[in-house]
Structures are given as C-alpha cells and as structure tokens.
Write a protein that holds these residues in place. Structure first.
Motif: not given
Lengths: 806, 564
Positions: A31-35
């Motif tokens: 998972a990646v923080n898209p922001y």
C-alpha cells in the motif's frame, strides 16, 4: 538572467515530480499513501488543488454523506462538532442545505491535447496517452514479451522515447505527421527538450506548475511507476532520472501538438488557460473545507465506539494467568490479526497475544537459489541490513531446477512464434483436463511462487540462513531488538512463543501480493517468522542473551507460524519435534488455534457471504475461495481499517474492533527513553497511515487512485501492473472489487487513520517535532493522533502541546 | 434393427436440445438487481450444463449407430426457388464441435457466476452470454448454409451487445463497432453465397451441395463465385491480417467474453469452410488465396505476438496467428487437420484467457536460468535434430512427401516447433537437461503424429479430401510455408541479433504497433460513426454507484413486499 530562469523553472519541475506518489510492482504490491507528495500541504488545500487542476476527487461526494445521515450511520451533531473544531460555522440549517445541494464540479485546467479532441476523429489526448503508455510498457517490460525493445545501454528514457516515436508510423493515420520533422530537430537530451517545450508552450507563469502537474497526472500511473524507480534509487542514496524524463516526454508532446493545432483550438486553449488563472479558487477551498468537516464527522463517529470501549483499569481477576502465560503469540499489527487474536484469547485464557510488525524487526532481504535479485522483506521505506539465503539439501534443490527447466522448455514450446501452432495441435486436447481441474479447484493455474518446483515434503527440508559472516554480537543485537520490540523484556517469557506471520492464499489474482504482509514488502511473513525463530532458538544467542541479563528460561521455544488470512488457518511451520516442548500445552494450543479459526471464519463470513450459516459450508467456502480461479473477492484484506492503537493489550482485550484496528503493543513503562515509541511512530504507524490512505484514495476516486474493475484487468509487463481493458494508463491502487461487496455496499468507509497512543503527551509531541515527515502528516491533518491517558481517557492532539479531551 | 431405424433421429434431437435450452434460459427479462443476477446466472449455468449433457448423449447415440441427419421442416422462401430447411447435420464433426463448444460454454458460464458477482448488470451479462452461446450452437449443428447464416448473424448481434457490456467505455464501443464493419460485410458475403448456392443447386443442405458438386463435371460459375465469397467470409470472420483490429481489442469486455470469442465464436469462418469443403476443393484458386492470406497472417501476427507486453494483447495476437494457421491448413487442403487445430486451440485459448491473471505468479517463481540469447550453433543443432525427428516420424507413419507434398510443409512446421523445446534445452548447462529436451521433443513429435492420424482417420468422411494433381501454385504455397517457418524460427532465435541495432529497433516498433493497420481502421470507424463514439471518458463515482445500486435492490424488495 537566463540562468536564474532555468534555476527557478528547475525547481518547478522538481516540485511537480515530487507530488507523485510511488506505486509498487505486482511482485510486491504494498500500500502507498497516494497523497504522499502533498504531505507538506494541509488536507483541504490539497483537496481543492487536486479538484481544481486535475479534477481528482479527494473527499467523498457530499450526497454520500447525506445518505449516511438519512440511513442513520452518521448524525448531524457530529458534523456540527466537527465544524466547530475546524473553525467553520455550526449552523444546523446551513449544513442541511449544504448537504441537499448537488455539488458543482470545479473548473479543471484543460490540456491542449484534450481541446484537440473532436467528434468524428480518434481522440488526440487518448492517443498521446496510449502512445506513451505503450512505449513505457515496452521499455520497462519485466518478462511478458519474448522479443524485447532493444534498449540503448546508458541511453536515457527520453532519448529512447524520441527514437521510438521517430520510427512510430502511427502519427500518419492520426493526422500528426507534421510532428515528426520537429521532433527530429529536437535534442535527445531531456533537459534541453524540456526547455524547448517550455519556451514553445508559453504558459502563463501563474498556471505553469498546475499545468505541469496536470500533464504528469494525465499519465499518472506510469508517473507513479517512475516515482517507484526513483524511490528505490533514493533508498540506495542514488538518484533516478526517469520521472523527470517522463515529464519531459509529456511536455514535449504538448509542445509538439501546439505546433500542429489549429488556430481556433489554440485560441480556445489560451482563453481557457486565462480563465482558469483568473478564477477565484477560494470557492473550491471553501468546498473542500466543508468536505473535511463531513469527513471529520464520520471520524468522530467511529472514534466514539473505540473510546467508549477502551478498558480503564488493568484487569486484576486473572492476575496469575496474565502474569505467567503459557503461550505468547506475536501477530502482525495487520487489522486481519485483530479478529483472530480476539478469538484465540477468548478460547485459551493462558495465552497472551502481542502485536508487532509482521517483519518481526528483522531488516532483511531474501534470495531464493536461482533468483537474480534479492527481494526485500521489510517495510518499504527502510533499507535491508542483513541478507538471508534459501538453503536446502543439494538433491532437493537440483530437482527444483530440473522441474523449473522442464516447465521453461514447455513454455517456450507453447509461446514461441514458430511452435505455438503445433503446440495446440499436440497438447490442446489436454486442456480439457486443465479447464476442469482449475474450475473445480483441484489444480491452480499457477502455484504460490515460493512453492513452485517443490513437493510439500521437499519444501519442509529448506532452511533459511543468516550469513555466516554475521558476528555473534550482531546476532545478539538483532535478537535483543526483536525481544524489546515484542515487549518481552520484563514480564518474563512463556514456555512457548509463537511468531505468527501472515499471507493470503488466492489464485489467478494479479494483486495477490497486495493481500500478503505489507510489513514484509508484500511477501508472506513466513521467511521472517522462520528466520526470527531460528535466531531466537540458537543456543549461542540464548546464552549470549542470558549473559546480557535477559531472564530467558532454557525451556522456552520460539515457533514460527503462518496465518492464512483467506482461510484463517494458523499453521505452526516448524520446530514441533523440539524435545523441550510440553506435549500437553502444545495439544491445547493446536486445539485453540483450530477453534479460533472456526470462530474467525464465522465472524468474517458475515462480510463475505452473508447468506451462509452452516459452519461446515462456511469452512468449505473459505477454503475454496483461495483456490477458485474466478474468485475476485477472496478476502476483504484491510478494508475497513480506521484505527491504530499502540497500547498494552489489556486496554483492548475482549474489545470487538471488528477488524478495523492495527494493534501494536506498547508499554511506556518499559520504554524509558521512548526509543521504541519513536520506532513505532516512524515505522509501523507510517505503514498503517499508508494503508489507510490507500484505501481512502481508492474509495473516493477509484478512477485516479484505484485500479478499476478487476474483470477488465490486463496484466502489463509481466509484473509491472495492470491496465484496465485494452490499454490506457497503468492503473494503481485498489480495485472496485476490493472495496465493494456483492450487494454493492462499500466495505471500506473512507477515513483518515486515528492513531491512539498510550504515552505521555510530551513524548509524543517531541517525536512528532523531531521527525519532519511525521510532523507534516500530522500537522497537515493526514493522520490523527490521539493519546490514551493512564485512566483510559482519550485526548486528541490539535497542535503541538494542544491536547483536547474527547 | 427396426427400432434402431425408427430411432435414427435420436442424436439429432439431442443436438437440437442444446441451443434450444440456452436460448430459452436467455429469454426471461431480468432487472439490474442482485436477486435477478442470482437467478439468471444460475439458470444460464444449468442451461449450459444441460447443453453439455445433451451433447454427450448425442455422442453416445451416435456411437450406438443413430446417425441420421434430422430435418424439422422448412421455411419456404417465395421467389427464391429454394427454401430454408430447419435441419441438423449429424456426423462426427458436428458432434466433436458440439461437445467442444458446449464444454467450453459450461466452463465460461461457471466462471462468470463468481467472476461477475456483484456487478449490478450481471443478469444482463448472463442473458447475453446464453444468447450468444445458444446461437453459436445453432451455427455448429446447422445442417444447411441458410440456417448457418441465420445463426451466425444472430450470434454476431448478441456478441455485439456483449462486447458493449460496459457501454460507458468509449474504447469498448469502438471495438464493437469495428467488429461490426467486418462482421456485417462477412454476413453479406455469406448471404450472397447462400443465394447463389440455393439458386444453382436448388437446395441449401450441405449434403445436397456435396452431392451436386460431385455430380457436376465442371463447377458452374455461380458456385465458383460462391466459393470466393465463402473464402472472403472466412478471411473476415477469422480476423485475418489486415482485418484483425477488432479481435485484438475485445479486452474491453469482461474476461469470459474474451474467452468465449477466442475459444468459440471466432471459428465460425473455419466451420463454414469445413462444411462446404467439398465445394471449395473443386476450385483451387479461392482456397489457395485463403492459404496465402493465412500464411501472411501467421508470419505477421506471430511476430507481433512476441513483442506484446500485456498478457491479453499477447493472447489476442496469438489467436490471430492461430486462425491464420488454420486457414493455411485449409488452403493446403488439410481439412481434418484444421479441425484438430480448431479443437485444440479452442480449449487452450479458453484456459489461457481465464487464467490470464496468473501470469504474475508464474513470473514470481524462481527463474529457470540458462542464457537469454540463442547461439547460432545451438540453433542449427536444434533445427537439425528437429528435422530428423519429424521427418523420421513421418517416415515411420508411412507418409510420403513425394505423394503428398503438403507433408513437406508439415514436416518443416513440426520440426520448427519441437526444435523450440531443444533450443531452450540446449541453453542449460547440464547434459541431463539437454538430453531431457531432446527426449521431450521426440515425444511431442510422436504425440503430434498420433493425434494427427487419429483426426484424419476419424473425420475422413465429414470433410473433403483434396484432389490432385498438384498445381505449381500449390507447390509454391507449400514451399513458402516451409520457408516462412524456418524464417520465424530464425528471427526468434539467433537471427534478430545479427541485424544492426537500429534495424532491430525499427522492426520492433512496427511490429509492436501491429504494423499500424488498426490506426487506419479506427480513424475510418470514427468518421463512420462519429455520433456514437464519445470522446469523453466516463467519470466513475463508486459512492454514488453503490448508493444507486443498493437503492435498486431495496426497491425491488419493497415492491415484492407490497405485492404480497
């Protein structure tokens, strides 16, 4: 003068490229923080900016919140409370009106290529996207094509693209053949080309940065991929040019189009650019602020359930049992563990569960025999420090090589241009069996990657070795780090300590690694659990630990285990024949694990197949889910996650968190210098924040931050990612099917993570102040920090040194 | 014996059950609700199981000796001089195809139950699937070219709806429209051919055509034209280069649709060629033309396939190549072999599409090792061994290239194929692995010849056998085929790296983009349907979609409650 101009514009490019968040490939899809790139901006500002430039939604549609109120899932007083705390007017009627109005779409910044789209002609903006996307797929291909793009050694991405485009004859049917001679004149150097494009586009200064962002986001999936390459390079202390090159490619395309666009289109474009520059952006910001209020209201509603149930006093009744547990089981903090842990504890009171990152504190990477590269098995923003090798008896390893080679020959026969025809005539009929077996779940189209080439018996003979060169002192340091992290340093250690990693079992799922352990970089936790238990069972290490003052009983056994999050089985992987083990407690443990499995399944099935009630049918369904090649919802993974709790387990024991909380054990009393707290707040908390925001982004704007419909997925580049349908941009994030159930209900409520930490306020404040990245996330409201005080009351952190009771 | 005689229609009736059941299952209207989805998908799944059971029952009856073709009357066509019979052809080929198609449909229907679970439109999907499958089964069992044509047109229309399943995706619409250009043209060819055949022979029945052709001395001109029209139909329906664009873009529809297309519907061209093969062999020119188009498609599409970077695109290009190969076999007059190819490829491709999500897991396994590039010497060794094995095998099976020149091409094709196993095997460093590769190659060559002979023997009666003497164009086609396969093997092996890098780069770019044919077709389609193809991409809003869908489901519940 010229120099200064270049200087300042360079920083514009830098700023824009750093707005992009990375995406990990399918062989380690974490998972990646898209922001991530917007962490330096406050939440509503970012929402307004993304809405007003790219057209990306950052906050749920207000009609959804209105629906939540209508159905009673959310209430108006919470909205008023949230409005007050965010400094907005709290007039009830006003909010009712706001929720009734249909939202007005914000004015987006249009690109020239979009304005060139005309009815009756193939879309130019789509063509540009496809052209870049196709080229990048060939450029980065990781094993799909048999004939790969001949890459220039040492040539840059931009130079390759230029060469490719010069031989690409599709410009002619698209009516863009005038572009070729201009491109031919262009230098192959990305920087020079970028400057050329900038000069020819002549964008108004005020719109330049936004325009660049829109361009890069128009190919946002691949931009994220390039950001990933940059991320990997930065971990090694290096740099990577591809993301900047990609921006250059997109800019040059825009400038090339400007040379060929019709006068009228250009005028319209200029007009729209001016219009965008002149519009008042404060309305967008106002709307985003109100949106944040609605979001915060649902966060308040969620928190209330948590706060109401947090235990205020340490239970005294079972003191003896709690003080000397028979078994300690260390689980990953993953929200899926929470359900299992709760049930396991309820069945076996003499068992204590502990939450810790599923990599068990080992900063390792891992290489199987024959692998070309190592794969990291630790949180992705850390660099590995030890290297683990797969070992096995020579004949076993050779058998694997032989089997894999045979299947490679078969694959060549099946796929090569000269043999695929005879292949279907020779072997085609055998696919009757394959189709039947795969449909009925007797066989899987591909084995789990680590099992391929082995029989189960052969696989059990493997060992996982730390390098010989690792000194005993280093080993002791590692072991101490693990034990301290688990919080085993005071209360004593149980005779059996289980290290439970987790992984999923799913078939025919390109995003399989997204269901595995995020703390192990998208692999299962198996190797980490095995290596950690080997280390902790090593007699030399044990002696060393005792010498260093650890109170470790000789009879204590560390056992590795794996929690299959699809079927909810927990299997003890090794060490069962250790003579030190007490047979009775082992039998009791095994029975408890099995019962906990059944209870967990019963709880989980209500979210997966609400119609099933018979326990046997549930068990069959759960096991088949993982083997069914047409199953797109094998499990809900981390959908629903909303809280992170770092506190002693007794605070949350017997509390039903419904699989929505990351549970990390932390006892401030055992951590005088707050060293462990620092680790927790900068690593596991960060992972949890990334996961929460990934789910958040994919839910609020699945088109930009999610990967769309799984039935259309088309794996690109072997392990790079997926396209949706025929082409288009690389898709990032989570699919619709991972968020929405069969009845169309959303299984994930988009919330920012609420982190509950039981530690002194000053300590938390200091750690936040000391860590820039964390400070940005917290101060800009991408992450909520709350504190559990000793009496179980909860306070929210509004700013440094400003804690408000809730 | 008299019972046997009076029950002769048994196999044919079982065959008639297959499309009937599926079409009936597809008929009831279904709303876009969860409840409708569950009932419809189950109904369609069971209808497909019934179809498979009927096919197996027909197989059994056929083996027991009930082998008569069945006619259920005829629809008169006033003014045409012939009528449209509702007839079913019962022979080995029909049964093989019916069993194959119904089996693949069961797999696809079963797969779709879970795969599209939760899609608000699943009921519509299931209905369209049943319609397409039902009409296609009609095509398979049709005993005359008229019914065949009707079936294929109906299949085309329901498939069109299926390809537009996600009708908010502009690219889905584009692919469906492109397909309809070629499909409608092919339908027109087929209608014309039907009229010509009916007019000349007085009947549309395949067996009557066969008898008429056998009885006539030289082929009448209308039938020659009909042969050309049929060949044109095959070229268009089988997505031969340069009419392939629509087939490689059907990934815009859910995976089971791709599987259904690539494993079934796309063979309609080949089926009509096989059915009318007695007519086609009488005129060598159209068949040879088909062979040449097929060969060109094989060479281009199989090279394009190796450059593709997305799994479904690779599979789609592979289908284009495989269909080209089938037409090449038709062109060489190897009809039974074309049938074998159809069956084998259908099963393989259905599986390949349905399991396309597994490619990542396969690539995550430990790599097998061996060097990447192929040296010239090991390539030559592999080819030499391959030719030895396949020629030796052919000789053992008693085939004589002198008597049947097609065997020159076949030996070469098989040699190139099994040499690929050895090319890979010879890259490994241990002797054991290398020997193993040679053994596997030998086994595969033998298996090929066995299956080949089995099919020739089984279906000899159902398709025509090419009649000599060999014309020189035929020999040229044979020679070209052999040479092309050697070329393909060389380019894939050591050949590519011998070329200058800039040439490699340009070749790659052209092939990777499918020689740009599709861009032209797409521009043309946009002009043609400028109103239908939007340029705006849909803006998905999960929250709203979910709210609407839940409201729909509840609405139905409330209504149902009120009705009670």
């Amino acid at each position: 003068m010229n120099d200064i101009a270049t200087q300042s514009s360079l920083s514009v490019f830098d700023r824009v490229t750093h707005r992009i968040a990375p995406v990990w490939p399918l062989d380690g899809f974490v998972a990646v923080n898209p922001y991530w790139g917007f962490a330096d901006q406050a939440f509503p500002e970012t929402a307004a900016q993304l809405q007003g430039t790219v057209g990306e939604r950052v906050i749920m549609d207000r009609r959804w919140y209105a629906d939540q109120i209508r159905t009673g899932k959310s209430i108006l007083p919470d909205i008023l409370k949230a409005a007050e705390s965010l400094g907005l007017g709290a007039d009830e009627e006003e909010w009712r009106d706001y929720l009734r109005e249909a939202p007005e779409p914000a004015m987006r910044l249009p690109t020239l290529s979009e304005l060139m789209d005309r009815r009756g002609h193939a879309s130019i903006s789509q063509y540009v996207l496809e052209q870049i996307s196709r080229f990048l797929a060939a450029y980065y291909d990781r094993g799909q094509s048999l004939w790969q793009l001949p890459r220039n050694e040492g040539g840059s991405l931009f130079a390759s693209w230029r060469q490719y485009t010069l031989s690409d004859r599709s410009l002619l049917p698209m009516g863009l053949k005038a572009i070729r001679p201009i491109l031919l004149e262009l230098p192959a150097d990305a920087g020079a080309a970028r400057r050329w494009a900038q000069q020819h586009l002549r964008l108004p200064k005020a719109a330049e940065e936004a325009y660049f962002l829109v361009l890069l986001k128009s190919i946002g999936g691949w931009a994220s991929w390039c950001r990933y390459l940059l991320w990997q390079a930065e971990l090694q202390g290096e740099s990577h040019q591809d993301l900047a090159d990609l921006l250059a490619i997109r800019l040059v395309w825009e400038a090339l189009l400007r040379q060929t666009a019709r006068r009228r289109t250009l005028d319209r474009w200029q007009l729209q650019l001016q219009g965008w520059t002149l519009t008042d952006k404060s309305a967008d910001l106002e709307d985003a602020r109100r949106g944040e209020v609605l979001l915060r209201a649902s966060e308040i509603a969620f928190r209330r359930q948590v706060v109401a149930n947090i235990r205020q006093r340490r239970p005294s009744g079972r003191k003896s049992a709690a003080l000397s547990p028979q078994v300690q089981a260390i689980f990953c903090i993953d929200v899926r563990s929470e359900i299992y842990r709760r049930h396991l504890e309820s069945i076996m009171p003499s068992l204590e569960t502990i939450g810790f990152g599923g990599f068990f504190g080992l900063m390792m990477d891992y290489r199987r025999q024959g692998d070309r590269a190592c794969r990291p098995q630790l949180p992705v923003f850390l660099g590995p420090t030890v290297h683990v090798e797969e070992r096995g008896p020579e004949p076993v390893m050779q058998r694997r090589v032989r089997r894999l080679r045979r299947s490679a020959q078969w694959k060549q026969f099946k796929l090569s241009a000269a043999s695929c025809f005879s292949f279907v005539e020779t072997a085609g009929l055998s696919y009757i069996g394959r189709l039947l077996a795969d449909t009925l779940g007797w066989h899987r189209p591909a084995l789990p990657p680590d099992e391929a080439g082995f029989t189960a018996a052969e696989r059990s003979k493997l060992s996982y070795a730390l390098p010989e060169s690792l000194s005993i002192d280093d080993r002791l340091d590692m072991a101490e780090f693990c034990l301290k992290g688990f919080g085993l340093n005071q209360d004593g250690v149980a005779p059996i300590v289980l290290l439970v990693g987790h992984g999923s079992s799913t078939t025919n799922n390109p995003h399989r690694t997204g269901l595995d352990c995020g703390a192990c970089a998208g692999q299962t936790g198996e190797v980490n659990a095995r290596v950690a238990t080997n280390l902790l069972n090593d007699p030399r290490v044990r002696q060393g630990l005792i010498d260093r003052g650890w109170d470790l009983d000789d009879r204590t056994c560390f056992l590795p285990a794996l929690h299959d999050t699809t079927t909810d089985r927990v299997e003890i992987l090794a060490g069962l024949n250790d003579p030190r083990l007490d047979a009775r407690s082992l039998a009791e443990l095994n029975q408890a694990l099995e019962q906990a499995t059944n209870l967990t399944r019963l709880e989980r099935i209500t979210r997966l197949e609400p119609d099933l009630t018979d326990p046997d049918a549930i068990a069959r369904d759960m096991i088949f889910r993982g083997r069914d090649w047409s199953q797109l919802r094998p499990e809900w993974a981390l959908a629903g996650n909303a809280a992170f709790i770092a506190a002693p387990r007794w605070r949350t024991r017997e509390m039903n968190l419904a699989g929505r909380a990351f549970l990390h054990d932390y006892d401030a009393a055992k951590d005088p210098g707050f060293g462990l707290l620092t680790v927790i707040m900068t690593a596991p908390l960060m992972v949890a924040n990334w996961i929460a925001l990934q789910y958040y982004g994919s839910t609020v704007d699945n088109q930009r931050q999610g990967c769309g419909n799984k039935v259309l997925h088309n794996v690109v580049g072997g392990t790079i990612g997926v396209l949706e349908g025929n082409g288009g941009d690389l898709r990032i994030g989570l699919s619709e099917q991972s968020l929405r159930d069969s009845n169309s209900g959303l299984q994930h409520e988009p919330l920012r993570l609420s982190a509950f930490i039981e530690a002194p306020a000053q300590a938390i404040d200091r750690i936040i102040a000391d860590h820039e990245i964390l400070r940005r996330l917290v101060d800009n409201r991408w992450l909520n920090i709350l504190r559990i005080s000793e009496d179980g009351a909860v306070q929210e952190r509004r700013a440094a040194d400003r804690w408000v009771s809730i | 014996m008299s019972v046997m005689h009076s029950m002769n229609w048994l196999s044919g009736s079982w065959l008639a059950v297959m499309p009937a059941g599926l079409l009936l299952a597809a008929l009831p209207q279904a709303a876009a609700t969860r409840h409708a989805a569950m009932t419809t998908r189950n109904r369609v799944r069971w209808a497909s199981v019934v179809a498979l059971a009927a096919a197996l029952a027909a197989d059994l009856c056929f083996l027991l000796g009930f082998r008569a073709s069945v006619g259920l009357g005829a629809i008169p066509l006033p003014g045409f001089g012939f009528s449209l019979p509702l007839s079913i052809i019962v022979n080995g080929m029909t049964l093989a195809l019916a069993t194959l198609v119904s089996f693949v449909i069961v797999m696809i229907a079963q797969y779709s139950v879970q795969y599209l679970d939760g899609d608000p439109q699943q009921a519509r999907f299931a209905r369209l699937l049943a319609f397409t499958a039902g009409f296609f089964l009609l095509v398979v069992i049709a005993g005359n070219i008229g019914l065949f044509t009707v079936g294929i047109i109906a299949t085309g229309f329901s498939l069109h709806r299926l390809l537009m399943f996600y009708s908010d995706r502009p690219k889905a619409i584009m692919a469906a429209l492109k397909k309809s250009i070629f499909s409608r043209t092919a339908d027109l060819c087929l209608i014309l051919a039907t009229i010509l055949i009916g007019h000349t022979t007085g009947s549309l029945q395949f067996d009557k055509i066969t008898r008429f052709v056998a009885g006539s001395g030289s082929l009448p001109v209308p039938l020659q034209i009909a042969a050309w029209l049929i060949v044109l139909t095959v070229v268009l329906k089988s997505a031969h280069f340069p009419f392939h664009g629509w087939l490689i873009q059907v990934m815009e529809a859910p995976t089971p649709v791709s599987a259904l297309m690539h494993a079934g519907v796309v063979y309609s061209g080949a089926i009509i060629a096989l059915r009318t093969s007695p007519l086609l062999v009488r005129d060598p020119a159209p068949l040879l033309a088909l062979g040449v188009v097929g060969l060109v498609t094989v060479v281009i599409a199989s090279l394009v396939m190796t450059t593709q970077t997305a799994i479904k695109s690779m599979l789609a290009w592979s289908t284009v190549a495989q269909l080209g190969f089938m037409s090449l076999e038709l062109g060489l007059g190897l009809f039974a072999l074309a049938l074998l190819h159809l069956v084998g490829h259908s099963l393989y491709k259905a599986h390949a599409f349905l399991s396309s999500g597994s490619v990542t897991d396969q690539l995550r396994q430990v790599p097998a090792g061996g060097c990447k590039s192929v040296s010239l010497s090991s390539w030559v060794t592999a080819i030499a061994l391959g030719v030895t094995i396949s020629a030796g095998g052919a000789w053992l099976f008693g085939e004589n290239p002198g008597r049947d020149p097609a065997w020159i091409a076949l030996v070469m094709i098989v040699a190139m194929a099994i040499s690929q196993i050895m090319v890979k095997g010879l890259q490994f460093d241990t002797m054991g692995d290398r020997l193993m590769a040679v053994v596997v190659a030998g086994v595969m060559g033998t298996v090929y010849l066995l299956v080949h002979s089995l099919f020739l023997w089984s279906f000899a009666q159902d398709v025509a056998v090419r009649i000599g003497p060999e014309t020189s164009p035929y020999l040229v086609l044979v020679g070209l085929t052999a040479a092309s396969f050697l070329l393909l093997s060389w380019i894939q092996g050591p050949g590519r790296s011998q070329l200058p890098r800039s040439v490699q780069f340009v070749m790659f770019t052209h092939l990777y983009n499918g020689l740009y044919v599709d861009y032209w077709v797409e521009q043309f389609s946009h002009r043609f349907w400028s109103e239908k193809v939007g340029i705006e991409l849909p803006r998905k809003n999960l929250a709203l979609e979910s709210m609407e869908s839940i409201a729909r489901n509840q609405d139905i519940l409330v209504n149902a409650g009120a009705a009670q």
